[in-house]
Every structure is written in structure tokens, then in C-alpha cells.
Design an enzyme around this catalytic site. Structure first.
Site, mmCIF file in Angstrom:
data_model
loop_
_atom_site.group_PDB
_atom_site.id
_atom_site.type_symbol
_atom_site.label_atom_id
_atom_site.label_comp_id
_atom_site.label_asym_id
_atom_site.label_seq_id
_atom_site.Cartn_x
_atom_site.Cartn_y
_atom_site.Cartn_z
ATOM 1 N N TRP A 19 -12.562 1.635 3.274
ATOM 2 C CA TRP A 19 -12.667 1.384 1.836
ATOM 3 C C TRP A 19 -13.758 2.218 1.178
ATOM 4 C CZ3 TRP A 19 -11.794 -4.700 1.964
ATOM 5 C CH2 TRP A 19 -10.457 -4.923 2.317
ATOM 6 N N LYS A 55 0.830 -1.213 0.000
ATOM 7 C CA LYS A 55 0.000 0.000 0.000
ATOM 8 C C LYS A 55 0.859 1.255 0.000
ATOM 9 C CE LYS A 55 -4.144 -1.909 1.254
ATOM 10 N NZ LYS A 55 -5.519 -1.554 1.026
ATOM 11 N N HIS A 70 -3.896 -17.109 -2.727
ATOM 12 C CA HIS A 70 -3.469 -16.376 -3.918
ATOM 13 C C HIS A 70 -2.826 -17.278 -4.952
ATOM 14 C CE1 HIS A 70 -3.642 -13.457 -0.592
ATOM 15 N NE2 HIS A 70 -4.254 -12.734 -1.512
#
Ligand code: GLN
Ligand code: ZN
Length: 762
Positions: free
Chosen positions: A563, A114, A696
Site C-alpha cells: 500500500w 481490484k 460493511h
């Protein structure tokens, strides 16, 4: 005259044109030239917007096909070795970013993280002691030439040397600061090239000055900037996302021609900055919020700047607080929003107009009687007094909640006994995090419903069929606690945003998250109410299809807040408690409907931490208490779960324990040992499910690896508290991957139960 400039502009395109062009190129459906044509027309449109709005510079160098930090790595010849393949720049960039190129070459992708406390992700520069740099200015220079063809006054942007290295990671444990002497001469070389191109000002971003910087990094600034030879180029050192605090004097004393401060996040730094700026430097004040989407109160901003204007005259510049990368393009296309909310919004286009209007008003007070100035003031006033925004009862409930320390009635140890009596789960219960594959079937259903090809009933029948399928699969695999799979949700935040009053969902409010990925944050504009239950009928339906326990699934207050675009007229904590209040009602409705295991996800709790340590405690206090407000209205034997997506919990473990969820599931599969080491030093006493495999990856997880995580966990977690689950939701995977992975996971849990039984008997 005071000038106005932006620190950077969005680049995905108002209709996400760049996204589609990238994805088509990556899929081999278009040529590099076609991609570049789209990219070039996007940046051209950006410059034309800036020019037409009347900005004093157009900004160049802020464009990126994938990421601006990645571009910086390219600029200094510092892409990872494995990506320096062939001499095509785009192939190299995409190889570094995605681990593959359209020509079929593969390697592993760079790590992404981030960008400060935003939801934008950058590609982390990889550093080793022996790294060498090499200036590759052609992409940047090409952009600058293209900009100068539009308008000669171009301000170029480059990430500064200290921030570049600081944001990187060391692969060999060497100190990244040691690379600085090798990097600095290239900056000087670049300055000369920019000057030769006719660039007057260079914006050098050094956002790390707004962090708690280790002292060796802070001390490196002065000598570094003295080493740089600017060759007559004017340098504007830009900082953002926070106040500079202890680094303010440092920044203002650097040998640069201007300094930019973010006055949206830290208005209090203006006064000390005016004291310390000296007689020559430009002070660029970031007063138009680059991270949020509300119209600016230009009257108030203007007044706050009158003294600065008097003192600095034309050395006072106006800017956006940070790059506009973090807001969508144009609010003019948002005519469908409820309650006149559209009038209160400023996306990038409106921010340009605001900045220019404010500049004009500072330069000439006649502007104050113009219709545009008045219209702006009217919009601010309408928002301030709107009954759609302000609901006394909602405010009161949140204020009361904030004043109370929410706790379950019984301690975990006693709740656990009661829950076990009700739920009768085996040792090491197996479960998943919530979502199941968002198949093309589901996406097609949604698309056809939106386009009016399906009725609501047909759409919902389709979703129900997906839910039933997910349940049958879970039963077959033998999972203990089931989920319905979240087929009805396009996004875990937007789904709730669509159903809450006081929250609007925009039509085109896209913001880049990473590469071609965009998100559309809901807009929290008013006091929040829940007209009706949001998830209950789906959970109820799912529970009716199985004898196993169904876990209800909600998104927590802090994650919705983090968010979304959040209102700026009250503290974040007040909005968090309002969200927690409607979630509390939802949790109780779920319980009443017979759902006795309820998960409230807080994946964003860790990333919500303020940039400066001094603000952490206060944040954690309201973040944790608002979570507890949302989940403490249930009976002792209703089991509350939560989930988080981040493995670095060392610094917030006490806060996580303080959430007092009965079970927490964590993303750990890529760094389980780290979590377990943390638990070793500060034990966690409630139920915990360290993710046993990495969702993932498409690979079927190896049983040994999962067993190892669980066995290691047993050293720090009581057996009756240990859960078995993947490390995150399975929405991005395919069923063909999910089924064998979960089968393997369940087999591992059975094996572990056997092991424990044998040891107990012995
Ligand atoms: N329940 C969500 C899911 O499974 C959680 C996602 C997340 O942690 N980001 O998709
Ligand atoms: Zn997760």
C-alpha cells in the site's frame, strides 16, 4: 519521428476537485451541471498538460466520473438491468456504482474488485447468457469532441472486447466468451463513429494478455480481431502490468496497426518483440513507469532503445507503461519532503515531461547535451548515492534475515498451552479486529491539531479520552481480548510511514482507489529505520486502563509494502525484510511493555500475489518469511495474531498456515461457507476466528447466522482453537451500530460455550 503518448491520466484532480464535486452532488448540495463543470475542467486541464508538455497525442476516453470499466458497460448498453432507470446517463452510472442516485432511487450496488494487482477498484460487469448490447456512444463522443476542440490529434481509449468480458462475472454460470459475437459488431460500429469524428488512433486496452489466460480466451483473440472492421481507424492494442510471455506472438500477429508493451514490468520482451513485429506495425514501448513515482533513468532507457529505434524508425513510439491513473498529479507541490526526496520524484506531470524529453533525445542526439537532460541525470545520480537512502547496517540486517528461515522456538501446540496458562481465556474467546469508529469527534481533533488550534498535549488527551471510551464500551459488552481502537491512526499504513525513517508521506500524493475514494500511499525511498517505538505508549496507556488483556496492533511488512510507493532500486523482498526488522523491534518493545497479545495485520498478503502463477511461490516464500521475521522474537507464551481481509484462500492456505500465527482472524461473513469448505480439504491447525458478521453492513447481525458460522466451523476447527470476532475493523461504522452488534456477538459466544458444556456433561 518517434512519438510519445500516455495511456491515460489521473482524473480526481490535483486537489481532489472531482472527489469534492462528486460528494457534494451525491449529498444533494450541488447540481449535475455543477458536477459536470468541475469534471470538464479537470479533463481539460489534463489535455492542456499533455499538450503543453509536448505529447504527440492527447488521450481522450480515459476520463471517468466513477470508473472506466463502468463507462465501458454504459458504452455498450450493458449496465445491470436494475440501474437502467430513467434515461439520465449519470443517474444510471451512479445507481450501478453506489446503489443510489441523488434523486432517491436505490438498488444494490455492483460488485467492486481490484484492477489487476493495483489498488484501483473497478465495477465488475455483470453477464448473463441472454445479455444484449446496444451502443451508447454519446458520452465518449462528447469527450472526444471536447478533446479535439483543444487539439486535433486525439487518441481515443476504449477497453477491448476480450478484456471487458473477461473482467466481468457470470451471474448464471454461462461462459462469458459466448457473448463476444454479440459485442464485436458494436466495436466495429464504434470504430466508424470515431473515424467520422476525426480520430486517427484508438487505443484498445487488452491487459488480460498479460495474465495466465485460459486457452479458450487466448484462442478467441485472433478470430475476434479479424471480425472487427476498423474502417480505416488505426488500432493500438495496449497491454500492461506484466510481460506477455506466451501471448507475445499472439498479440503481435493480431490485425492491428500497433501494439503496446509494458517494458517497465517486463523489459525482456523487447528483444523477442523486435524479432516478431514484422514490417508494418507500430511498437509502442511503455518505458515511463505508470505505477510508481520515481524519476526515470533516461540515459539507461535511451540506450536500451537504440536498437529498436534503428530497426523501427518512426514505428517506434514511447509511452507510459500503463495509465497514469495510478500516480498522483504533480511532484512540484512536494517541497516539504525530507532528504531532498522531492527531487527524485516523477508524478504524472513529470512523467509527461520525461516522456517528451526522452522522445526528443531519441530523435535528436543534441538533446543529450541540454541542461534538462543533465538535470535529470543528476537527480538520478543524487538518489543513487544519497546517504539518506543507503545505510549499510540496515541492508545487512535485512539480508541476514532473508537468508534465515524464521520460526518460533516451540510448535503451536506447545505455545498454545503456555499461552493459555498466561492468558486464561475462556473457550471461544471474543475479540475485534482493531479499529473502532472514527467518529467526527476524532476527525475534528485531528483537523484542529493539524491547523494548530490544539497543542500536541491537548490532541493526545483527546485521543486518550477516545481510547478510554472504547475500553469502557468493550468491558461493558464483555469482550475477552480488548483493543485500544486505533483512534490515533488516520490510516493503518500512513501512520507507520510517518514514523519511520526512509519513508516519506507526501502532502498531495493522492491516487484514486475507487469512485471518490483516494489514498495517499507513503513513499518508501530509503533503508528503513525506526527512531523510536511507534505504538508502545498507546498500547501501554490502554492496558493501564483495564484488567482485561489488551491486544497490540501493528501493520505487517507486506501490507505496508503493497500500500506504499516502493523504491525500485532493490527487490521488493529486500524492502519487506527491512520493514519486518523494524516491526520485529516494535513487537519486542510491546512485549517488554507487558502487551502479551500482539496482532500484525496482513490484509494485503493475498492481493500481493503476482499476476502470473509461476511467480507465486517465490513471492509467498519471502512474504511469509518476512512476516515470521517480524513476529518470532517473542516468548512462547506471547500470543501473535494476524488478520486478513479476503475470503478466497484456497490457493494460499499452505502459506497462511506457514505464517504460524497463533491466531488468524479472517473476513468471511459474506462467504463463510467457502472458507469452511477450504478448511475441510486442507485443515488449518492454529487458532482461527472466521469473521461471524459483515462489518460493511450497518445492520445488527442475526444471532442465528453467527451461530451457524461457528457451529459449522466446529466441524473443521478444534473448539480450543476457535475465536469469535467480526470480519474486519470497525472504523467505518458508528457506535450505535457497533455496540448492539458486538453485544449480539458476545451473547452468541456465551451460548456456544453453554452448548459445549452440556454436550461434554452428557
Ligand atoms: N486493524 C485494522 C482495523 O481494524 C485492520 C484493517 C484491515 O484489515 N484492513 O482497522
Ligand atoms: Zn480486514
Amino acid at each position: 519521428m518517434t512519438l510519445f503518448h500516455t495511456l491515460g491520466f489521473p482524473r480526481v484532480g490535483q486537489q481532489r476537485e472531482l472527489k469534492w464535486a462528486l460528494e457534494s452532488f451525491w449529498a444533494g448540495n450541488s447540481t449535475q451541471q455543477e458536477l459536470l463543470d468541475v469534471a470538464h475542467s479537470q479533463r481539460l486541464a489534463n489535455w492542456q498538460r499533455q499538450l503543453q508538455a509536448g505529447a504527440d497525442f492527447i488521450t481522450a476516453g480515459d476520463f471517468a466520473l466513477y470508473d472506466h470499466v463502468l463507462n465501458t458497460s454504459y458504452l455498450f448498453g450493458h449496465l445491470p438491468e436494475r440501474a437502467r432507470h430513467g434515461d439520465d446517463a449519470l443517474n444510471q452510472l451512479f445507481l450501478a456504482a453506489r446503489g443510489r442516485t441523488p434523486c432517491g432511487c436505490t438498488s444494490h450496488a455492483s460488485e467492486m474488485t481490484k484492477w489487476f494487482d493495483t489498488n484501483y477498484h473497478y465495477l465488475v460487469p455483470e453477464c448473463r447468457a441472454e445479455d444484449e448490447f446496444r451502443l451508447q456512444p454519446e458520452l465518449l463522443l462528447e469527450e472526444i469532441r471536447a478533446a479535439r476542440a483543444v487539439y486535433p490529434k486525439v487518441k481515443a481509449v476504449v477497453l477491448g472486447p476480450l478484456s471487458y468480458l473477461y473482467l466481468g462475472k457470470s451471474l448464471d454460470n454461462s461462459n462469458r466468451l459466448n457473448l463476444l459475437p454479440k459485442l464485436l459488431p458494436l466495436y466495429s460500429e464504434l470504430f466508424a463513429l470515431l473515424k467520422a469524428e476525426g480520430v486517427d488512433w484508438l487505443q484498445l486496452d487488452e491487459p488480460i494478455l498479460a495474465l495466465d489466460l485460459p486457452s479458450d480466451w487466448a484462442q478467441a483473440f485472433e478470430p475476434a480481431y479479424h471480425t472487427l472492421r476498423n474502417n480505416g481507424l488505426n488500432l493500438l492494442l495496449t497491454t500492461y502490468f506484466n510481460g506477455l510471455e506466451d501471448n507475445l506472438s499472439l498479440a503481435l500477429n493480431l490485425p492491428v496497426q500497433g501494439v503496446h508493451l509494458d517494458l517497465v514490468s517486463a523489459p525482456e520482451q523487447l528483444t523477442p518483440a523486435l524479432d516478431r513485429i514484422g514490417p508494418y506495425k507500430v511498437l509502442s514501448v511503455g518505458v515511463i513507469d505508470g505505477r510508481n513515482i520515481w524519476r526515470s533513468d533516461l540515459n539507461a532507457i535511451r540506450e536500451s532503445l537504440l536498437e529498436a529505434k534503428q530497426q523501427l524508425g518512426e514505428r517506434l513510439w514511447l509511452g507510459t507503461s500503463c495509465s497514469l491513473l495510478h500516480v498522483p498529479y504533480d511532484a512540484a507541490s512536494e517541497s516539504q519532503l525530507p532528504d531532498g526526496v522531492g527531487q527524485w520524484l516523477a508524478f504524472a506531470q513529470q512523467k509527461l515531461e520525461e516522456g517528451v524529453l526522452l522522445r526528443d533525445a531519441l530523435n535528436n542526439s543534441d538533446v543529450l547535451s541540454s541542461a534538462t537532460w543533465q538535470a535529470q541525470a543528476n537527480a538520478i545520480q543524487a538518489r543513487r548515492t544519497s546517504t539518506a537512502v543507503h545505510k549499510a547496517a540496515v541492508k545487512q540486517r535485512a539480508a541476514d534475515a532473508a537468508a534465515f528461515d524464521w520460526q518460533r522456538d516451540l510448535p503451536f501446540s506447545e505455545r498454545a498451552v503456555l499461552q493459555q496458562q498466561l492468558l486464561k481465556l475462556p473457550l471461544f474467546p471474543t475479540t475485534t479486529i482493531g479499529s473502532f469508529p472514527q467518529t467526527s469527534g476524532i476527525r475534528q481533533l485531528r483537523r484542529r491539531f493539524k491547523q494548530g488550534e490544539l497543542t500536541l498535549a491537548e490532541y493526545e488527551d483527546g485521543l486518550k479520552a477516545e481510547i478510554v471510551h472504547a475500553i469502557r464500551v468493550q468491558e461493558q459488552i464483555g469482550l475477552d481480548v480488548l483493543v485500544h481502537g486505533e483512534a490515533e491512526r488516520n490510516d493503518m499504513v500512513e501512520y507507520f510511514g510517518e514514523q519511520l525513517e526512509g519513508v516519506a508521506v507526501s502532502a498531495n500524493g493522492w491516487v484514486q482507489s475507487y469512485g471518490s475514494r483516494c489514498v495517499k500511499p507513503p513513499i518508501i525511498y530509503g533503508d528503513i529505520e525506526r527512531p523510536q517505538p511507534m505504538t508502545v505508549r498507546w498500547s501501554e496507556f490502554a492496558q493501564s486502563q483495564t484488567d482485561k488483556r489488551m491486544k497490540g496492533m501493528l501493520t505487517g511488512p507486506v501490507t505496508i509494502l503493497k500500500w506504499a510507493f516502493v523504491r525500485d532500486d532493490q527487490p521488493w523482498s529486500a524492502t519487506a525484510y527491512q520493514l519486518a526488522a523494524v516491526l520485529r523491534d516494535e513487537v519486542q518493545d510491546l512485549e517488554r511493555a507487558g502487551i502479551r497479545i500482539i496482532q500484525v495485520d496482513e490484509p494485503a498478503l493475498r492481493e500481493g500475489l503476482p499476476l502470473r502463477k509461476a511467480a507465486h511461490q517465490q513471492y509467498l516464500q519471502w512474504a511469509v518469511n518476512s512476516f515470521r521475521f517480524s513476529v518470532t522474537g517473542v516468548a512462547a507464551d506471547t500470543q501473535i495474531h494476524t488478520h486478513m481481509c479476503y475470503a478466497d484462500f484456497d490457493d494460499i492456505l499452505p502459506a497462511i498456515q506457514g505464517m504460524d500465527a497463533d491466531v488468524i482472524t479472517l473476513e468471511t461473513a459474506r462467504s463463510a461457507s467457502k472458507l469452511l469448505a477450504t478448511l475441510q480439504s486442507s485443515p488449518y491447525n492454529n487458532g482461527i476466528g472466521p469473521g461471524v458478521y459483515d462489518i460493511h453492513s450497518p445492520n445488527i447481525p442475526a444471532a442465528e447466522a453467527m451461530l451457524a458460522i461457528l457451529r459449522d466451523s466446529l466441524a473443521v476447527v478444534a473448539p480450543e482453537n476457535l475465536w469469535v470476532n467480526p470480519d474486519c475493523g470497525l472504523k467505518t461504522r458508528r457506535w450505535e451500530e457497533v455496540i448492539p452488534a458486538l453485544e449480539a456477538m458476545v451473547a452468541v459466544a456465551l451460548e456456544l460455550r453453554e452448548e459445549v458444556k452440556v454436550t461434554e456433561q452428557a
